[in-house]
Design a protein around this motif. Structure first.
Motif, PDB file in Angstrom:
ATOM      1  N   TRP A 127      58.950 -48.426  -5.962  1.00 31.03           N
ATOM      2  CA  TRP A 127      57.585 -48.376  -5.458  1.00 31.03           C
ATOM      3  C   TRP A 127      57.526 -49.256  -4.211  1.00 31.03           C
ATOM      4  O   TRP A 127      57.920 -50.422  -4.244  1.00 31.03           O
ATOM      5  N   ASP A 128      57.040 -48.695  -3.120  1.00 31.35           N
ATOM      6  CA  ASP A 128      56.851 -49.456  -1.885  1.00 31.35           C
ATOM      7  C   ASP A 128      55.367 -49.642  -1.636  1.00 31.35           C
ATOM      8  O   ASP A 128      54.556 -48.768  -1.982  1.00 31.35           O
ATOM      9  N   VAL A 129      55.009 -50.762  -1.027  1.00 27.48           N
ATOM     10  CA  VAL A 129      53.622 -51.029  -0.654  1.00 27.48           C
ATOM     11  C   VAL A 129      53.543 -51.144   0.859  1.00 27.48           C
ATOM     12  O   VAL A 129      54.329 -51.871   1.478  1.00 27.48           O
ATOM     13  N   TYR A 130      52.598 -50.419   1.450  1.00 28.04           N
ATOM     14  CA  TYR A 130      52.426 -50.404   2.901  1.00 28.04           C
ATOM     15  C   TYR A 130      50.975 -50.727   3.247  1.00 28.04           C
ATOM     16  O   TYR A 130      50.056 -50.444   2.462  1.00 28.04           O
ATOM     17  N   ALA A 131      50.785 -51.297   4.430  1.00 26.26           N
ATOM     18  CA  ALA A 131      49.441 -51.337   4.982  1.00 26.26           C
ATOM     19  C   ALA A 131      49.035 -49.889   5.219  1.00 26.26           C
ATOM     20  O   ALA A 131      49.845 -49.073   5.679  1.00 26.26           O
ATOM     21  N   THR A 132      47.816 -49.523   4.865  1.00 25.92           N
ATOM     22  CA  THR A 132      47.398 -48.136   5.003  1.00 25.92           C
ATOM     23  C   THR A 132      47.577 -47.670   6.444  1.00 25.92           C
ATOM     24  O   THR A 132      47.120 -48.333   7.389  1.00 25.92           O
ATOM     25  N   GLY A 133      48.292 -46.566   6.594  1.00 22.69           N
ATOM     26  CA  GLY A 133      48.594 -46.044   7.926  1.00 22.69           C
ATOM     27  C   GLY A 133      49.969 -46.425   8.426  1.00 22.69           C
ATOM     28  O   GLY A 133      50.467 -45.841   9.397  1.00 22.69           O
ATOM     29  N   GLU A 134      50.618 -47.386   7.766  1.00 20.94           N
ATOM     30  CA  GLU A 134      51.955 -47.811   8.169  1.00 20.94           C
ATOM     31  C   GLU A 134      52.967 -46.712   7.857  1.00 20.94           C
ATOM     32  O   GLU A 134      52.853 -45.990   6.861  1.00 20.94           O
TER      33      GLU A 134
END
Length: 281
Positions: free
Chosen positions: A84-91
């Motif tokens: 599972w990866d977490v990104y800033a929305t839009g990244e």
């Protein structure tokens, strides 16, 4: 390169990252890319919490007030290559979109589950059906070492190197911790469980090693985050860091038809069964 399935500490850290990004917030994005849940949308559902249990991950959600439905849990397992990866929305994502199995997001963050071993959604009240069989979790709040010892002794003639991988006995241990624990405790992988001199010590080591690594970006069992992070895992043919002997690798399986898993050990110093606290920092 030695590939290994993510173990309990990896899943624990994943749960913590997802909790920080999604916990306490309503979802504005919900996209399940598996056939069983392709039409399910959890948009506007609140992420109540994200928890790990051994190698299993649960994202618990509850519906908005306008929806008459029970709370749901998103249950995933990473198996060999999932993450599972977490990104800033839009990244931009670091893995290709065709490998994504689930996308969950809010205005600030997007969490993407790539190559998940399995993914399904169930009622939160039904979680016991998929994780209720698991043994005590060294990283869980309800860790019970006495229960772990009791379960390990269910089959006293079973090799300890096989018993430690049985998630029904202790959950969260995989090839890496199995090999490292047995080395630190000076126990040969083929030793029958009932002949391990201090099984409680081995169980305590499991708890201590996983907890020592749960906050580290890179797992370390030797105390030295450099060339040799591990005592024995993936180091067959090299010199033992304790006695200088030659490290070995063997395959263990429940039977001739069982799945084989490689275990690493030192044939010299693991013959002795002297409790040790090496590798716990």
């Amino acid at each position: 390169m030695v590939l290994a399935m993510p173990e309990g500490d990896t899943v624990f850290r994943t749960a913590r990252r997802l909790e920080a990004a999604l916990g306490g917030k309503a979802l504005s994005m919900s996209d399940f890319r598996v056939p069983a849940h392709a039409t399910l949308s959890l948009v506007d559902w609140m992420v109540e919490s994200v928890v790990s249990r051994g190698k299993h991950l649960m994202i618990r959600t509850r519906p908005p007030a306008k929806v008459s439905a029970p709370p749901l849990s998103i249950h995933s397992h990473l198996l060999m290559e999932g993450h599972w990866d977490v990104y800033a929305t839009g990244e931009r994502w670091r893995s290709p979109a065709f490998k994504a199995r689930a996308v969950l997001g809010n205005p600030a963050f997007t969490a993407v589950g790539f190559e998940l071993g399995f993914l399904h959604v169930l009622r939160t009240t039904d979680e016991v059906e998929v994780i209720g069989h698991l043994g005590p979790d060294p990283l869980g709040h309800s860790w019970d070492p006495a229960e772990a010892v009791r379960r390990l002794l269910f089959a006293p003639q079973r090799p300890i190197g096989l018993a430690l991988l049985d998630q029904r006995l202790i959950c969260g241990l995989g090839n890496i911790y199995r090999s490292e624990l047995l080395f630190v405790a000076r126990v040969h992988p083929r030793t029958p469980v009932g002949e391990v001199e201090d099984l409680a010590h081995l169980v305590d080591l499991a708890h201590r090693l996983l907890n020592a690594n749960k906050d580290r970006a890179r797992r370390v069992t030797t105390g030295a985050d450099g060339m040799n992070r591990y005592w024995v895992y993936g180091r067959e043919g090299q010199a033992c860091l304790r006695c200088g002997g030659n490290l070995k690798m063997e395959s263990l399986a429940e039977s001739t038809r069982g799945a084989e898993r490689n275990v690493y050990f030192c044939g010299s110093c693991q013959a002795a069964q002297v409790p040790s606290t090496e590798g716990v920092h």
